[in-house]
Design a protein around this motif. Structure first.
Motif, PDB file in Angstrom:
ATOM      1  N   ASN A   5      -9.005  -5.599   7.899  1.00  0.00           N
ATOM      2  CA  ASN A   5      -9.445  -5.455   6.510  1.00  0.00           C
ATOM      3  C   ASN A   5      -9.461  -4.011   6.011  1.00  0.00           C
ATOM      4  O   ASN A   5      -9.890  -3.754   4.884  1.00  0.00           O
ATOM      5  CB  ASN A   5     -10.843  -6.066   6.348  1.00  0.00           C
ATOM      6  CG  ASN A   5     -10.825  -7.580   6.464  1.00  0.00           C
ATOM      7  OD1 ASN A   5     -10.532  -8.284   5.508  1.00  0.00           O
ATOM      8  ND2 ASN A   5     -11.113  -8.091   7.657  1.00  0.00           N
ATOM      9  N   ALA A   6      -9.001  -3.074   6.857  1.00  0.00           N
ATOM     10  CA  ALA A   6      -8.938  -1.677   6.427  1.00  0.00           C
ATOM     11  C   ALA A   6      -7.757  -1.464   5.486  1.00  0.00           C
ATOM     12  O   ALA A   6      -6.720  -2.113   5.609  1.00  0.00           O
ATOM     13  CB  ALA A   6      -8.812  -0.763   7.643  1.00  0.00           C
ATOM     14  N   HIS A   7      -7.907  -0.548   4.545  1.00  0.00           N
ATOM     15  CA  HIS A   7      -6.833  -0.181   3.617  1.00  0.00           C
ATOM     16  C   HIS A   7      -5.682   0.407   4.424  1.00  0.00           C
ATOM     17  O   HIS A   7      -5.876   1.329   5.216  1.00  0.00           O
ATOM     18  CB  HIS A   7      -7.362   0.846   2.614  1.00  0.00           C
ATOM     19  CG  HIS A   7      -6.471   1.055   1.428  1.00  0.00           C
ATOM     20  ND1 HIS A   7      -5.233   1.659   1.531  1.00  0.00           N
ATOM     21  CD2 HIS A   7      -6.633   0.742   0.114  1.00  0.00           C
ATOM     22  CE1 HIS A   7      -4.678   1.723   0.332  1.00  0.00           C
ATOM     23  NE2 HIS A   7      -5.504   1.169  -0.551  1.00  0.00           N
ATOM     24  N   SER A   8      -4.468  -0.118   4.248  1.00  0.00           N
ATOM     25  CA  SER A   8      -3.337   0.285   5.096  1.00  0.00           C
ATOM     26  C   SER A   8      -2.997   1.764   4.963  1.00  0.00           C
ATOM     27  O   SER A   8      -2.579   2.401   5.926  1.00  0.00           O
ATOM     28  CB  SER A   8      -2.101  -0.565   4.771  1.00  0.00           C
ATOM     29  OG  SER A   8      -1.759  -0.443   3.409  1.00  0.00           O
ATOM     30  N   GLN A   9      -3.171   2.355   3.758  1.00  0.00           N
ATOM     31  CA  GLN A   9      -2.858   3.772   3.564  1.00  0.00           C
ATOM     32  C   GLN A   9      -4.028   4.690   3.933  1.00  0.00           C
ATOM     33  O   GLN A   9      -3.860   5.902   4.012  1.00  0.00           O
ATOM     34  CB  GLN A   9      -2.459   4.049   2.104  1.00  0.00           C
ATOM     35  CG  GLN A   9      -1.008   3.728   1.788  1.00  0.00           C
ATOM     36  CD  GLN A   9      -0.797   2.239   1.599  1.00  0.00           C
ATOM     37  OE1 GLN A   9      -1.613   1.579   0.961  1.00  0.00           O
ATOM     38  NE2 GLN A   9       0.271   1.697   2.148  1.00  0.00           N
ATOM     39  N   LEU A  10      -5.207   4.105   4.138  1.00  0.00           N
ATOM     40  CA  LEU A  10      -6.390   4.902   4.479  1.00  0.00           C
ATOM     41  C   LEU A  10      -7.035   4.380   5.760  1.00  0.00           C
ATOM     42  O   LEU A  10      -8.256   4.404   5.905  1.00  0.00           O
ATOM     43  CB  LEU A  10      -7.405   4.857   3.329  1.00  0.00           C
ATOM     44  CG  LEU A  10      -6.961   5.453   1.986  1.00  0.00           C
ATOM     45  CD1 LEU A  10      -7.976   5.130   0.908  1.00  0.00           C
ATOM     46  CD2 LEU A  10      -6.779   6.958   2.108  1.00  0.00           C
ATOM     47  N   ALA A  11      -6.191   3.914   6.692  1.00  0.00           N
ATOM     48  CA  ALA A  11      -6.710   3.264   7.903  1.00  0.00           C
ATOM     49  C   ALA A  11      -7.605   4.194   8.716  1.00  0.00           C
ATOM     50  O   ALA A  11      -8.669   3.787   9.190  1.00  0.00           O
ATOM     51  CB  ALA A  11      -5.547   2.774   8.764  1.00  0.00           C
ATOM     52  N   SER A  12      -7.198   5.458   8.887  1.00  0.00           N
ATOM     53  CA  SER A  12      -7.969   6.371   9.736  1.00  0.00           C
ATOM     54  C   SER A  12      -9.352   6.643   9.154  1.00  0.00           C
ATOM     55  O   SER A  12     -10.347   6.668   9.890  1.00  0.00           O
ATOM     56  CB  SER A  12      -7.212   7.686   9.943  1.00  0.00           C
ATOM     57  OG  SER A  12      -6.962   8.319   8.705  1.00  0.00           O
ATOM     58  N   THR A  13      -9.445   6.841   7.835  1.00  0.00           N
ATOM     59  CA  THR A  13     -10.749   7.111   7.224  1.00  0.00           C
ATOM     60  C   THR A  13     -11.621   5.853   7.191  1.00  0.00           C
ATOM     61  O   THR A  13     -12.830   5.926   7.417  1.00  0.00           O
ATOM     62  CB  THR A  13     -10.580   7.657   5.787  1.00  0.00           C
ATOM     63  OG1 THR A  13      -9.692   6.802   5.058  1.00  0.00           O
ATOM     64  CG2 THR A  13     -10.018   9.057   5.807  1.00  0.00           C
TER      65      THR A  13
END
Length: 512
Positions: free
Chosen positions: A359-367
């Motif tokens: 469910n993490a944002h694909s472009q902001l996965a690390s944050t």
């Protein structure tokens, strides 16, 4: 061995990465088996650590996730995830070899503090690298095979952990009987071997190509601090984080101390405890694929709602372990509890590991993942310290009273552990309230999940029986078939080739 992102990364690289990732996962599991969990707690007890110090030791892995903030910043700035992961591994792996050397200072008063400091450095570095690994895996493994792939990967890991636990426990018990005065040297050797597996894990992982980080117009030009605020504005992701925080707090109040409870309070030998853990892990291995398929068909939330009550019931049963009525059947009773734990943990571990990743944002996965890990880790670490402190406090008082709504309850030293288990169960129920608020695509009822579970389990048993019958019939035939099956993990296309040939004389003799 390229430690920088591969610009021309394609589907062939994905296929080529799956096997090395699984092997590296097995090496990581062997490292964790020998250098954490039961063996680490037993090593700390040999060094005369208190329950409070054990609580701190088990909390370090969670506090280490706080270092994911600077790591996430470096990832977003430089996009070199594999390089940053390699640097964190060097520091973390060195700590394992330093830990094995502490036996030469076992008589010193500061040895337990040294163990805590070394493991703090190890976990702070290792957990910082975990965010680089998670972000890289998010871009590497396609979503449509993520559940089944990680279920298979975890199956291999747990199988390796079972064998390692059995060998390690047998070796330590054998050493204790042969050299009772130098028992601590066995733990040192086990941790040293774990360090070797850790180095192998790093070397294998370095061969996996790194995909370039995904970016979009939406995130391009955003500062790190703006990106870091994004997860806290995602209402559903906050709900997921609340559940994971409360669930991990509830579990870490009691579960990290199960081994210490059985070792010290129940006076059960390490080999028996390892066998109980192996029973739990074997059940885990058998059911992992089933839960993975159900998670791919429905969602992780539905799997969690089905499996968490089973683990809560298992913790409840631990209250009766020290009852005198259960002494004659203690071993079968503990086997039953660990069987239930294995059934529950198969679905829980898979789901809690991947629900935030999915469910993490694909472009902001690390944050996204670093924000989630920090909050979850803080609650887990706090629970371990509170649990250890509570046990030390209650154990130091032979008897005490608890007043509750005008009623007075007389507690003894023996029932202090029961109180800890009850508190853990109460927080587990609170976490289910937060899970109910999470929304995930593919949600279904517990009834549907159980029906799907029974259906897949029956087919698994049925197919296994049919395979054995076909194999027996084929053994009576004068011909033998060479069958090659290839399943593409990406598009799931299956290719089967059969080749019939006359059996050799030796083969006929064996089949007859």
């Amino acid at each position: 061995m390229n430690i920088y992102p591969k610009k021309d990364f394609n589907i062939k690289d994905v296929r080529a990465s799956l096997k090395p990732l699984s092997i590296a996962g097995v090496m990581a599991k062997l490292m964790d088996t020998f250098c954490a969990g039961t063996f680490l707690i037993a090593y700390a007890l040999e060094l005369k650590a208190s329950y409070f110090e054990i609580g701190i030791l088990t909390s370090l892995v969670h506090f280490g996730n706080l270092f994911q903030i600077p790591m996430a910043y470096l990832i977003e700035k430089y996009h070199y995830r594999k390089l940053l992961l390699a640097l964190s591994h060097v520091v973390a792996r060195a700590g394992l070899f330093a830990t094995s050397m502490l036996i030469f200072f076992s008589t010193k008063s500061w040895v337990v503090e040294a163990l805590i400091i070394i493991y703090a450095i190890r976990y702070f570095s290792g957990r910082a690298g975990a965010i680089a690994w998670n972000s890289m895996i998010k871009d590497l493994i396609p979503n449509k095979i993520m559940g089944s792939y990680f279920a298979n990967r975890m199956k291999y890991q747990i199988s390796a952990g079972i064998i390692a636990s059995l060998i390690g426990a047998y070796f330590i018990d054998f050493w204790k009987k042969s050299y009772p005065e130098n028992a601590i040297y066995a733990y040192s050797f086990i941790i040293f071997v774990g360090g070797i597996f850790a180095v192998i894990n790093t070397l294998i992982f370095m061969k996996v190509p790194e995909p370039p980080m995904k970016s979009s117009k939406e995130t391009e030009g955003m500062s790190f601090f703006v990106k870091f605020q994004a997860p806290f504005k995602d209402k559903n992701f906050i709900k997921i984080t609340k559940f994971l925080c409360s669930w991990n707090f509830a579990n870490n109040l009691a579960i990290p101390f199960f081994s210490a409870f059985l070792l010290k309070e129940m006076d059960i030998d390490l080999f028996t405890i390892s066998c109980l853990n192996i029973l739990s892990q074997m059940t885990n291995v058998i059911l992992l694929n089933i839960w993975g398929k159900i998670a791919d068909k429905y969602c992780y939330k539905s799997v969690l709602f089905t499996t968490t009550p089973l683990l809560i019931f298992s913790v409840f049963l631990f209250i009766f372990v020290d009852f005198s009525q259960f002494k004659p059947v203690l071993t079968p009773f503990l086997c039953f509890i660990h069987l239930l734990i294995g059934m529950a943990q198969a679905g829980i571990t898979l789901s809690t590991t991947n629900i935030a990743l999915k469910n993490a944002h694909s472009q902001l996965a690390s944050t996204y993942l670093s924000a989630n890990s920090i909050m979850v880790s803080f609650s887990s670490a706090l629970a371990s310290i509170i649990g250890g402190s509570l046990i030390d406090f209650l154990s130091s008082h032979k008897s005490f009273e608890i007043k509750f709504f005008g009623n007075v309850f007389h507690m003894t030293n023996a029932s202090s552990w029961d109180l800890l288990f009850v508190i853990s169960i109460l927080f587990c129920f609170i976490s289910l309230y937060f899970l109910k608020k999470v929304s995930e695509k593919g949600e279904t009822s517990i009834k549907n999940v159980l029906q799907e579970f029974i259906f897949i389990f029956k087919n698994k048993v049925k197919n296994n029986i049919i395979f054995r019958i076909k194999y027996k019939v084929a053994s009576l035939s004068p011909f033998e078939y060479e069958e090659i099956v290839f399943i593409d993990p990406i598009n799931e296309q299956k290719t089967i080739k059969k080749k019939r040939k006359l059996k050799s004389f030796k083969s006929r003799k064996k089949s007859s």
